[in-house]
Design a protein around this motif. Sequence first.
Motif, mmCIF file in Angstrom:
data_model
loop_
_atom_site.group_PDB
_atom_site.id
_atom_site.type_symbol
_atom_site.label_atom_id
_atom_site.label_comp_id
_atom_site.label_asym_id
_atom_site.label_seq_id
_atom_site.Cartn_x
_atom_site.Cartn_y
_atom_site.Cartn_z
ATOM 1 N N THR A 71 0.832 -1.210 0.000
ATOM 2 C CA THR A 71 0.000 0.000 0.000
ATOM 3 C C THR A 71 0.857 1.247 0.000
ATOM 4 O O THR A 71 0.589 2.202 -0.733
ATOM 5 N N CYS A 72 1.904 1.250 0.820
ATOM 6 C CA CYS A 72 2.778 2.426 0.896
ATOM 7 C C CYS A 72 3.515 2.678 -0.425
ATOM 8 O O CYS A 72 3.757 3.819 -0.795
ATOM 9 N N ALA A 73 3.838 1.612 -1.125
ATOM 10 C CA ALA A 73 4.486 1.782 -2.423
ATOM 11 C C ALA A 73 3.569 2.536 -3.389
ATOM 12 O O ALA A 73 4.029 3.310 -4.222
ATOM 13 N N GLN A 74 2.273 2.340 -3.242
ATOM 14 C CA GLN A 74 1.307 3.018 -4.102
ATOM 15 C C GLN A 74 0.991 4.436 -3.627
ATOM 16 O O GLN A 74 0.737 5.319 -4.424
ATOM 17 N N LEU A 75 0.993 4.642 -2.303
ATOM 18 C CA LEU A 75 0.581 5.932 -1.740
ATOM 19 C C LEU A 75 1.691 6.980 -1.696
ATOM 20 O O LEU A 75 1.400 8.172 -1.673
ATOM 21 N N GLY A 76 2.927 6.551 -1.631
ATOM 22 C CA GLY A 76 4.026 7.513 -1.548
ATOM 23 C C GLY A 76 3.899 8.403 -0.326
ATOM 24 O O GLY A 76 3.741 7.919 0.782
ATOM 25 N N ASP A 77 3.921 9.717 -0.544
ATOM 26 C CA ASP A 77 3.863 10.634 0.606
ATOM 27 C C ASP A 77 2.461 11.201 0.835
ATOM 28 O O ASP A 77 2.290 12.154 1.570
ATOM 29 N N ARG A 78 1.452 10.588 0.241
ATOM 30 C CA ARG A 78 0.074 11.088 0.410
ATOM 31 C C ARG A 78 -0.551 10.702 1.738
ATOM 32 O O ARG A 78 -1.508 11.320 2.171
ATOM 33 N N LYS A 79 -0.039 9.651 2.375
ATOM 34 C CA LYS A 79 -0.600 9.205 3.657
ATOM 35 C C LYS A 79 0.507 8.838 4.619
ATOM 36 O O LYS A 79 1.622 8.509 4.224
ATOM 37 N N THR A 80 0.138 8.840 5.906
ATOM 38 C CA THR A 80 1.065 8.417 6.946
ATOM 39 C C THR A 80 0.721 6.988 7.367
ATOM 40 O O THR A 80 -0.350 6.470 7.037
ATOM 41 N N ILE A 81 1.613 6.409 8.145
ATOM 42 C CA ILE A 81 1.371 5.067 8.654
ATOM 43 C C ILE A 81 0.127 5.084 9.555
ATOM 44 O O ILE A 81 -0.689 4.169 9.517
#
Length: 88
Positions: A71-81
């Motif tokens: 998921t983080c690979a797709q979201l980049g810096d748009r969301k936090t953990i």
Amino acid sequence: MKARHCAVSGLLAIVGVVGGCGLGAKEITENTKCSDYLDFPTGERHTAAMKVAASLGRGGNPMWGLSLDETCAQLGDRKTIGQYFTGE
């Protein structure tokens, strides 16, 4: 000789400034952006994800690690953990 000394001193000053800027996070928290999260080693990421999830009252499932990585690979810096675990 003076010119060389100035160049070396200037380089050290730049390295000192950049080094002191806090480039790169030192730990993963609920405010860590997904893009920064992926910069950490896998084991450290997954351990921190369990701790963040638990601190947010979301329990801790070891299977979240791989899902969070994807998921983080797709979201980049748009969301936090933290946003990942709270569904924001």
